[in-house]
Design a protein around this motif. Structure first.
Motif, PDB file in Angstrom:
ATOM      1  N   ILE A   1      -8.685   4.497  -7.414  1.00  9.61           N
ATOM      2  CA  ILE A   1      -8.144   4.274  -8.757  1.00  9.61           C
ATOM      3  C   ILE A   1      -8.725   2.966  -9.291  1.00  9.61           C
ATOM      4  N   GLU A   2      -8.506   2.738 -10.587  1.00  9.40           N
ATOM      5  CA  GLU A   2      -8.888   1.444 -11.147  1.00  9.40           C
ATOM      6  C   GLU A   2      -7.657   0.753 -11.674  1.00  9.40           C
ATOM      7  N   LEU A   3      -7.523  -0.514 -11.340  1.00  9.60           N
ATOM      8  CA  LEU A   3      -6.389  -1.290 -11.835  1.00  9.60           C
ATOM      9  C   LEU A   3      -6.888  -2.168 -12.978  1.00  9.60           C
ATOM     10  N   GLU A   4      -6.288  -1.996 -14.148  1.00 10.28           N
ATOM     11  CA  GLU A   4      -6.830  -2.716 -15.308  1.00 10.28           C
ATOM     12  C   GLU A   4      -6.281  -4.123 -15.472  1.00 10.28           C
ATOM     13  N   ILE A   5      -5.114  -4.389 -14.856  1.00  9.84           N
ATOM     14  CA  ILE A   5      -4.522  -5.719 -15.041  1.00  9.84           C
ATOM     15  C   ILE A   5      -4.358  -6.449 -13.708  1.00  9.84           C
ATOM     16  N   LEU A   6      -4.820  -7.697 -13.698  1.00 10.51           N
ATOM     17  CA  LEU A   6      -4.518  -8.571 -12.575  1.00 10.51           C
ATOM     18  C   LEU A   6      -3.854  -9.806 -13.193  1.00 10.51           C
TER      19      LEU A   6
ATOM     20  N   GLU B   1      -8.892  -3.614  -2.392  1.00  8.75           N
ATOM     21  CA  GLU B   1      -8.499  -2.735  -1.303  1.00  8.75           C
ATOM     22  C   GLU B   1      -7.748  -1.520  -1.830  1.00  8.75           C
ATOM     23  N   ILE B   2      -6.859  -1.738  -2.791  1.00  5.98           N
ATOM     24  CA  ILE B   2      -6.100  -0.618  -3.372  1.00  5.98           C
ATOM     25  C   ILE B   2      -7.039   0.311  -4.134  1.00  5.98           C
ATOM     26  N   GLU B   3      -7.960  -0.260  -4.890  1.00  5.49           N
ATOM     27  CA  GLU B   3      -8.894   0.568  -5.668  1.00  5.49           C
ATOM     28  C   GLU B   3      -9.733   1.448  -4.755  1.00  5.49           C
ATOM     29  N   GLU B   4     -10.157   0.885  -3.635  1.00  8.56           N
ATOM     30  CA  GLU B   4     -10.987   1.669  -2.714  1.00  8.56           C
ATOM     31  C   GLU B   4     -10.173   2.720  -1.979  1.00  8.56           C
ATOM     32  N   ARG B   5      -9.039   2.301  -1.426  1.00  6.97           N
ATOM     33  CA  ARG B   5      -8.213   3.227  -0.657  1.00  6.97           C
ATOM     34  C   ARG B   5      -7.743   4.421  -1.450  1.00  6.97           C
ATOM     35  N   PHE B   6      -7.374   4.185  -2.733  1.00  4.03           N
ATOM     36  CA  PHE B   6      -6.742   5.244  -3.524  1.00  4.03           C
ATOM     37  C   PHE B   6      -7.647   5.794  -4.630  1.00  4.03           C
TER      38      PHE B   6
ATOM     39  N   GLY C   1       6.046  10.020 -14.528  1.00  5.14           N
ATOM     40  CA  GLY C   1       6.481   9.268 -15.709  1.00  5.14           C
ATOM     41  C   GLY C   1       5.978   7.836 -15.747  1.00  5.14           C
ATOM     42  N   VAL C   2       5.285   7.420 -14.686  1.00  4.41           N
ATOM     43  CA  VAL C   2       4.775   6.051 -14.669  1.00  4.41           C
ATOM     44  C   VAL C   2       3.288   6.030 -14.330  1.00  4.41           C
ATOM     45  N   GLN C   3       2.636   4.975 -14.807  1.00  2.00           N
ATOM     46  CA  GLN C   3       1.224   4.793 -14.502  1.00  2.00           C
ATOM     47  C   GLN C   3       1.044   3.407 -13.909  1.00  2.00           C
ATOM     48  N   LEU C   4       0.420   3.346 -12.751  1.00  2.00           N
ATOM     49  CA  LEU C   4       0.165   2.047 -12.117  1.00  2.00           C
ATOM     50  C   LEU C   4      -1.037   1.411 -12.802  1.00  2.00           C
ATOM     51  N   ILE C   5      -0.833   0.246 -13.442  1.00  2.00           N
ATOM     52  CA  ILE C   5      -1.961  -0.370 -14.163  1.00  2.00           C
ATOM     53  C   ILE C   5      -2.431  -1.685 -13.548  1.00  2.00           C
ATOM     54  N   GLY C   6      -1.698  -2.187 -12.553  1.00  2.00           N
ATOM     55  CA  GLY C   6      -2.201  -3.431 -11.998  1.00  2.00           C
ATOM     56  C   GLY C   6      -1.287  -4.106 -11.007  1.00  2.00           C
ATOM     57  N   LEU C   7      -1.724  -5.313 -10.618  1.00  2.00           N
ATOM     58  CA  LEU C   7      -0.964  -6.152  -9.692  1.00  2.00           C
ATOM     59  C   LEU C   7      -0.662  -7.478 -10.372  1.00  2.00           C
ATOM     60  N   GLY C   8       0.426  -8.100  -9.928  1.00  2.00           N
ATOM     61  CA  GLY C   8       0.775  -9.413 -10.463  1.00  2.00           C
ATOM     62  C   GLY C   8       1.395 -10.267  -9.393  1.00  2.00           C
ATOM     63  N   THR C   9       1.442 -11.554  -9.658  1.00  2.00           N
ATOM     64  CA  THR C   9       2.153 -12.444  -8.754  1.00  2.00           C
ATOM     65  C   THR C   9       2.833 -13.527  -9.570  1.00  2.00           C
ATOM     66  N   ASN C  10       3.880 -14.112  -8.997  1.00  2.00           N
ATOM     67  CA  ASN C  10       4.561 -15.224  -9.646  1.00  2.00           C
ATOM     68  C   ASN C  10       4.743 -16.333  -8.622  1.00  2.00           C
TER      69      ASN C  10
ATOM     70  N   PHE D   1       0.830  -1.215   0.000  1.00  2.00           N
ATOM     71  CA  PHE D   1       0.000   0.000   0.000  1.00  2.00           C
ATOM     72  C   PHE D   1       0.864   1.265   0.000  1.00  2.00           C
ATOM     73  N   GLU D   2       1.938   1.203   0.760  1.00  2.00           N
ATOM     74  CA  GLU D   2       2.862   2.343   0.805  1.00  2.00           C
ATOM     75  C   GLU D   2       3.457   2.610  -0.576  1.00  2.00           C
ATOM     76  N   ALA D   3       3.814   1.519  -1.271  1.00  2.00           N
ATOM     77  CA  ALA D   3       4.398   1.653  -2.607  1.00  2.00           C
ATOM     78  C   ALA D   3       3.389   2.267  -3.572  1.00  2.00           C
ATOM     79  N   VAL D   4       2.133   1.835  -3.454  1.00  2.00           N
ATOM     80  CA  VAL D   4       1.095   2.383  -4.342  1.00  2.00           C
ATOM     81  C   VAL D   4       1.032   3.894  -4.156  1.00  2.00           C
ATOM     82  N   GLU D   5       1.038   4.310  -2.912  1.00  2.00           N
ATOM     83  CA  GLU D   5       0.959   5.741  -2.616  1.00  2.00           C
ATOM     84  C   GLU D   5       2.117   6.497  -3.287  1.00  2.00           C
ATOM     85  N   GLU D   6       3.315   5.928  -3.196  1.00  2.00           N
ATOM     86  CA  GLU D   6       4.503   6.559  -3.790  1.00  2.00           C
ATOM     87  C   GLU D   6       4.425   6.583  -5.312  1.00  2.00           C
ATOM     88  N   VAL D   7       4.026   5.459  -5.893  1.00  2.00           N
ATOM     89  CA  VAL D   7       3.974   5.354  -7.357  1.00  2.00           C
ATOM     90  C   VAL D   7       2.992   6.373  -7.920  1.00  2.00           C
TER      91      VAL D   7
END
Ligand SMILES: *Cc1c(COP(=O)(O)O)cnc(C)c1O
Length: 354
Positions: free
Chosen positions: A189-194, A182-187, A150-159, A139-145
């Protein structure tokens, strides 16, 4: 003709890709075709594009650069090095990230080129390779990003699976969905990629829709047709799109156990031998520098792999119906590690057949 040679059958590969793309698309999932196992070879990647992938993805920026003429969005899979930030924004549209310092470097380089670079933040759900492990850090990183221009946050991923061997389950999918909400509500925003994972997530598609997941990054399942959680062949795919051809340089009857005191072999291990008596032994001009013996399979089932050294492959051809002679060509299929090594070896010629 020159050997050893790696034959890539374009039609078989394209059909594998189509089978996986159809399976994923039917569940609302887009496929990012992972090209790292074939070093981003553009002629091979063309089969991915023709088979319908939505993205091309690779771990190495050099490979994405090789793919620049294929008109599909590119994803940088490995967390970028700060030292390659400029190339990443130039040759990748999207990168997977987990460090704010790196994302700041990407933002700066993107601004310098009048670009907006897209960011997917990686979440570590327990496999212990890359990604935010603690939710608060994410969540902290999202706030910073979100502060960076120069960057746009478009989603979350996992490996999963690649390091820890953790097999993806619906619990992992649910957790990723919860984090996204949780990120979409807190900030606001909409995340287009999961982006839910790699070829080890394919087995889940048999019984689930992977609600919310709209992206999978697939390498192994496209090139070999195998899902990587259990190693099953995916319906409608084949495992022989890539085949190695090696030339025989010696054929002789020899005993199966060496004579003399046994010390260490060329790779520092003390070898052991099964005494099968005198056998027809075949030497091929290819070795551990080019392939991995454990993931190499003779197409002729009568041939056994006995071993090898850096540049020799030793086979037992006694039980084969073919009377192999020096100069003959023997063909093999491979699994992931052999294929990776063969593609990387500059001693192996690569040929795409259509
Ligand atoms: C290599 C890699 C993939 C592809 O894995 P496969 O098992 O070949 O499908 C996907 N995502 C990331 C981050 C990777 O490094």
């Amino acid at each position: 003709m020159s050997y050893p040679k790696l034959i890539v059958d374009y039609e078989i590969l394209k059909n594998n890709v189509k089978a996986l793309v159809n399976l994923c698309n039917s569940k609302g999932i887009q496929v990012a075709g992972v090209t790292k196992v074939f070093c981003g070879h553009p002629e091979i990647a063309k089969a991915y594009v023709d088979g319908g992938v939505s993205f091309l993805a690779d771990s190495r920026i050099e490979n994405l650069e090789r793919l620049k003429n294929l008109n599909v969005p590119k994803i940088m899979l490995r967390l970028p090095m700060i030292s390659e930030a400029e190339k990443v924004v130039e040759f990748a549209d999207i990168s997977l990230n987990s460090e704010i310092e790196t994302i700041k470097a990407l933002s700066e380089k993107a601004l310098g080129k009048n670009l907006v670079h897209k960011i997917v933040l990686m979440v570590d759900l327990g496999d212990l390779r890359e990604g935010y492990y603690k939710e608060e850090d994410l969540f902290e990183a999202v706030e910073e990003v979100l502060k960076l221009e120069g960057v746009q946050l478009i989603g979350l991923g996992t490996n999963l699976t690649c390091y820890g061997g953790v097999i993806p389950s619906m619990d992992h999918i649910d957790r990723l969905n919860r984090l996204k909400r949780e990120i979409e509500e807190r900030f606001s925003i909409e995340l287009e990629i999961l982006s839910g994972g790699n070829s080890s997530s394919i087995h889940l598609l048999a019984d689930h829709d992977l609600e919310g997941i709209n992206n999978l990054r697939l390498g192994e399942s496209l090139v070999l047709g195998t899902e990587s959680a259990y190693g099953e062949q995916v319906e409608g795919t084949r495992n022989d799109a890539f085949r190695i051809q090696a030339q025989i340089i010696e054929v002789k009857e020899k005993p199966s156990v060496p004579t003399g005191e046994i010390g260490r072999d060329a790779f520092g291990k003390v070898p052991t031998f099964v005494d099968r008596g005198v056998r027809k032994r075949i030497l091929c001009a290819i070795g551990k520098q080019d392939i991995d013996l454990e993931t190499l399979y003779p197409v002729d089932k009568g041939v056994i792999i006995l071993g090898g050294s850096s540049d020799h492959l030793i086979l037992d051809g006694t039980d084969s119906e073919i009377d192999y002679k020096v100069g003959d060509i023997i063909e093999f299929t491979m699994h992931y590690v052999s294929l990776l090594r063969a593609m990387t070896s500059e001693y192996i010629k690569k040929e795409v057949i259509y």
